[in-house]
Write a protein that holds these residues in place. Sequence first.
Motif, mmCIF file in Angstrom:
data_model
loop_
_atom_site.group_PDB
_atom_site.id
_atom_site.type_symbol
_atom_site.label_atom_id
_atom_site.label_comp_id
_atom_site.label_asym_id
_atom_site.label_seq_id
_atom_site.Cartn_x
_atom_site.Cartn_y
_atom_site.Cartn_z
ATOM 1 N N SER A 193 40.161 -2.832 -13.315
ATOM 2 C CA SER A 193 39.612 -2.796 -14.670
ATOM 3 C C SER A 193 38.453 -1.826 -14.848
ATOM 4 O O SER A 193 37.889 -1.747 -15.937
ATOM 5 C CB SER A 193 39.130 -4.201 -15.061
ATOM 6 O OG SER A 193 38.082 -4.620 -14.189
ATOM 7 N N VAL A 194 38.071 -1.085 -13.802
ATOM 8 C CA VAL A 194 36.977 -0.124 -13.962
ATOM 9 C C VAL A 194 37.345 0.949 -14.981
ATOM 10 O O VAL A 194 36.513 1.410 -15.746
ATOM 11 C CB VAL A 194 36.594 0.496 -12.606
ATOM 12 C CG1 VAL A 194 35.602 1.648 -12.787
ATOM 13 C CG2 VAL A 194 35.983 -0.573 -11.703
ATOM 14 N N HIS B 90 28.316 -10.341 -16.339
ATOM 15 C CA HIS B 90 29.475 -9.456 -16.185
ATOM 16 C C HIS B 90 30.521 -10.082 -15.271
ATOM 17 O O HIS B 90 30.417 -9.998 -14.043
ATOM 18 C CB HIS B 90 29.051 -8.100 -15.612
ATOM 19 C CG HIS B 90 30.137 -7.071 -15.674
ATOM 20 N ND1 HIS B 90 30.046 -5.921 -16.424
ATOM 21 C CD2 HIS B 90 31.373 -7.024 -15.117
ATOM 22 C CE1 HIS B 90 31.150 -5.214 -16.303
ATOM 23 N NE2 HIS B 90 31.986 -5.877 -15.507
ATOM 24 N N PRO B 91 31.564 -10.696 -15.852
ATOM 25 C CA PRO B 91 32.719 -11.073 -15.032
ATOM 26 C C PRO B 91 33.534 -9.832 -14.715
ATOM 27 O O PRO B 91 34.015 -9.156 -15.624
ATOM 28 C CB PRO B 91 33.488 -12.035 -15.940
ATOM 29 C CG PRO B 91 33.100 -11.654 -17.334
ATOM 30 C CD PRO B 91 31.704 -11.126 -17.259
ATOM 31 N N LEU B 92 33.686 -9.503 -13.437
ATOM 32 C CA LEU B 92 34.466 -8.333 -13.044
ATOM 33 C C LEU B 92 35.939 -8.632 -13.249
ATOM 34 O O LEU B 92 36.520 -9.471 -12.558
ATOM 35 C CB LEU B 92 34.175 -7.973 -11.584
ATOM 36 C CG LEU B 92 32.838 -7.260 -11.375
ATOM 37 C CD1 LEU B 92 32.399 -7.352 -9.923
ATOM 38 C CD2 LEU B 92 32.921 -5.805 -11.814
ATOM 39 N N ARG B 93 36.535 -7.966 -14.221
ATOM 40 C CA ARG B 93 37.893 -8.268 -14.637
ATOM 41 C C ARG B 93 38.915 -7.751 -13.624
ATOM 42 O O ARG B 93 38.590 -6.960 -12.752
ATOM 43 C CB ARG B 93 38.183 -7.677 -16.018
ATOM 44 C CG ARG B 93 37.128 -7.959 -17.086
ATOM 45 C CD ARG B 93 36.853 -9.458 -17.305
ATOM 46 N NE ARG B 93 38.028 -10.197 -17.695
ATOM 47 C CZ ARG B 93 38.449 -10.352 -18.966
ATOM 48 N NH1 ARG B 93 37.784 -9.783 -19.931
ATOM 49 N NH2 ARG B 93 39.519 -11.071 -19.239
ATOM 50 N N THR C 231 46.125 3.138 -25.959
ATOM 51 C CA THR C 231 44.732 2.901 -25.588
ATOM 52 C C THR C 231 44.664 1.768 -24.584
ATOM 53 O O THR C 231 45.539 0.901 -24.536
ATOM 54 C CB THR C 231 43.874 2.531 -26.820
ATOM 55 O OG1 THR C 231 44.386 1.325 -27.418
ATOM 56 C CG2 THR C 231 43.883 3.644 -27.847
ATOM 57 N N VAL C 232 43.617 1.786 -23.769
ATOM 58 C CA VAL C 232 43.324 0.691 -22.849
ATOM 59 C C VAL C 232 41.826 0.410 -22.917
ATOM 60 O O VAL C 232 41.036 1.296 -23.261
ATOM 61 C CB VAL C 232 43.742 1.013 -21.405
ATOM 62 C CG1 VAL C 232 45.250 1.063 -21.270
ATOM 63 C CG2 VAL C 232 43.129 2.336 -20.938
ATOM 64 N N THR C 233 41.438 -0.803 -22.555
ATOM 65 C CA THR C 233 40.037 -1.215 -22.625
ATOM 66 C C THR C 233 39.598 -1.729 -21.262
ATOM 67 O O THR C 233 40.228 -2.633 -20.712
ATOM 68 C CB THR C 233 39.835 -2.314 -23.680
ATOM 69 O OG1 THR C 233 40.388 -1.874 -24.927
ATOM 70 C CG2 THR C 233 38.363 -2.625 -23.863
ATOM 71 N N ASN C 234 38.514 -1.187 -20.740
ATOM 72 C CA ASN C 234 38.112 -1.542 -19.384
ATOM 73 C C ASN C 234 37.129 -2.710 -19.370
ATOM 74 O O ASN C 234 36.771 -3.267 -20.414
ATOM 75 C CB ASN C 234 37.549 -0.320 -18.643
ATOM 76 C CG ASN C 234 36.119 0.000 -19.042
ATOM 77 O OD1 ASN C 234 35.608 -0.456 -20.058
ATOM 78 N ND2 ASN C 234 35.449 0.797 -18.225
ATOM 79 N N THR C 235 36.680 -3.068 -18.185
ATOM 80 C CA THR C 235 35.788 -4.212 -18.032
ATOM 81 C C THR C 235 34.464 -4.009 -18.750
ATOM 82 O O THR C 235 33.787 -4.980 -19.101
ATOM 83 C CB THR C 235 35.541 -4.501 -16.541
ATOM 84 O OG1 THR C 235 34.826 -5.734 -16.391
ATOM 85 C CG2 THR C 235 34.769 -3.379 -15.876
#
Length: 917
Positions: A231-232, A556-559, A678-682
């Motif tokens: 997810s970075v 921050h939950p690391l997705r 489109t994509v959305t990161n953490t």
Amino acid sequence: MSVVTAVIDGISISAKKGTSVLRAAQAAGLNLPYLCACEREGYKPIAACRTCLVEVGGRDELVPACRQPVEHDMVVYSESERAVQTRRVVVELLSSEMSAEAVHRHSESRFQKLISRVEADATRFGRRADTAEPDRRHPGIVVDSDACIRCGLCRSACQDVQVNSVIALAGHGDGIHVTFDTGKTMAESNCVTCGECAQVCPTGAIKQAALATDTPAKIDHSSETVCPFCSVGCRVNLNIANDRVVYAEGADGPANHGRLCVKGRFGFDYLRHPDRLTVPLIRRDDAPKDPSHNLHGADILKLFRPATWDEALDRAATGFRELRDSLGGDSLAVLGSAKGSNEDAYILQKAARTAFRTAHIDHCTRLCSSVPPLAEATGFSAVTIPIEQIAFADVALMVGSNPDVNHPVGASVIKNAVRHGTKLILVDPYQQSLSRLATHYLQLSPGTDVALLSAMTRVVTSEGLYDADFVRQRLEGFDELLERIEPYTPDVAAAVCGVSAETIVQAARLFAKASAAMCFWGMGASQHVHGADNIRAVIAFALVCGQVGRPGAGLHPLRGQNNVQGSCDAGLGPSYLPGYRPIVEEQRALFEGLWGTSLPEGPGLSTIEIMNAARARRVKGLYVVGGNPSMANPDLAATREALAKLDHLVVQDIFPTETAAFADVILPAAALAERSGTVTNTDRIVQLVEPVLPPPGQAREDWTITSSIAERLGVSSLGHTHESIFDEMASVVPVLNGLSWSKLKAERHVRYPIHPAEAMTDVSSGFDAGLQDSLFAEAFPCGKARISPLHGLQPIEPPDAEFPLILVTGRVREHWHTGSMTRRADVLDALAPEALVHVNSADFDRLGLSAEQMVSVETRRGVISARPVADEKLQAGVIWMAMSFVESAVNELTINKLDNYTRVPEYKFCSARIVSA
């Protein structure tokens, strides 16, 4: 910051004070010669090669442009006779460092081009004698020591940027040389194969193996995409020849700034792997579904025949329509994936609710979901602060996350912050690589997070270290929290979790006294039946300390997957509508008006609940888009039983997955690098994706396939273009309000939420950095933050005499999730070719194990075979396995029990035993 003006080669330039001459010149469009400098974030000027020497008016000596700051009224001459002659001699001396054969092998390197540019006599000072052939023992990187000029750029890449501490310069004088782990080869070393050194090496001394051949492929074109793994959200430049990716380079994306991990660097072979699905497939009439069959790869295709798109879509839709019309939409379910685009996710959930008429909608995020407790506490379903803000944190608390393996580029940001003064408190049962950087490492026993965090919270409240103003003005549930944590003294917690009381107290005090502190958590916290409680305990600790809403302070939950945030934002879940709108009459009415049809009432089933319902014959039709529950779910035998009982299963994917073995219809999809969207990161950054390659054969984008099925189910207006889909989504997802496709086309990436005053058609930046980065300085979306009660749950299946070990599952750095993509990448599979069962070193000896002999790993659900390895970083009584290896699928063993709130399975704890062959 003040601006200074200077003159470089007769051109007047303006630059921020402190900017180097080299960077100021580059910004002005001037092309000064240089070699060992790197303009990317994290690189400091080395000034070792001296090829960027320039003359400055009024000074006697030449200065390196990469290190010399621009000063007001400075006059710089890069082409003066003195500078040119000196630079030429410097380059000639550097050229003598290379052997003749090395020059021939790397004739197109940046250094050889510099030799030509400065018109140097490359052989003026002779050549180094050939000493060795290039070292090709590493599967992804070739080391050619005869090409090294000892500039030190690789050392900076490894030590200063990626912070992996493998490459160094050793020796003295003419004996200085590059070394890996002080004398090992790269293949023998602890190199994590990020490839940063190869990307910046100017001579070819360290080079990707794909380029270190006698006849390297001629690149046709290069294009950017977003990495499809974690997810970075790293941007990657793919270099294409003959319709295949030859090599990848880190692009200057908002999250990675040119860096990549091993998967981003070497993980794109899958795009043209021979296993790719290229035509629609229909199950043969003589191919029954047998839950005892556990087929993989090409063996699955033997069960199917090719079909046209129309035949396959008709067959897919007919099966769903017959079940829907006879039994109702509740007999159908839809499973998506966080590996697709936002547009894919939005159209899929829209089709599920309108065409399938079902509320049973979910995707792979369910298997690691760590955000619901954050939304419960703050009213916001995303991180409150991006990873990069750790640079402003005095302290960072990390619970149940191993970013060096799961989010390596994000980890490089974290490691850089620690190197520059941020103190790390690490809470993890496994002694991961970040433990060596931690100020306090709390190696707790598996499943004891709540006791530990409750004790830390009790320390700060009992000692008056909590933020009383924040608690009084912005927090609910504090008194109830005090009552709950009262029994958890440091001594009590120490007895439960195995961490000393002194360490618990010191860590709590450090966090509470910090002027700014961040909290991270991951799947080690969430993947328990008490995962929600683990996360609630982290959030409560941070909130009572007031550590939110400031630079360097937040949650921050690391997705997990590359588009897990965007898929959730789009509504691809059973418990909410797009934008996390609750499934209540008022919100349903909004979408019913928008979509022109009625919607199912109430929440639906989650991923594992859908499988349980299929086993019970309540769900009879399933549409799986991009997921692979036959590898990802716990207790795989139960999952295969569920899939075999379905009346109708349609699988849409890029490969014939283990789930596809039970399908009635298989539909070939385009990969992320083959589509727009489109994509959305953490970090809440929405990024535009454009195709680098065309889809193979007849493969299509997911949303177009879903729309075609929906049309055959009677719903014909799901979406027509990427632009119309995104803009509709942005209009109903509050955090995307003010964002549009046209804005993204202009900006390429935007962090939400953007300023609410911006119109949909505004393509200017207009960002409010304070609003975007560390959120909730003044208030939370829900008003006051809420500290939720905990439920006192324990692991469902503790070890006993029959199964005396604790099995924990996870990921290895080289592979992702179920391995369907990374196991089809040659370098990645060469680096990590087999499943291993990690065993505590003392247990390894006690059980009489040998690394040369396979063992059976058994639980109450099943048995698999794997090779054991001794691992001193594990606690006694604990074994660990990765989930990516189909030949030793560890989820055959895991337990099908869920957290009651998040509905996440307990992947991180079940009882097991090892039996020698």
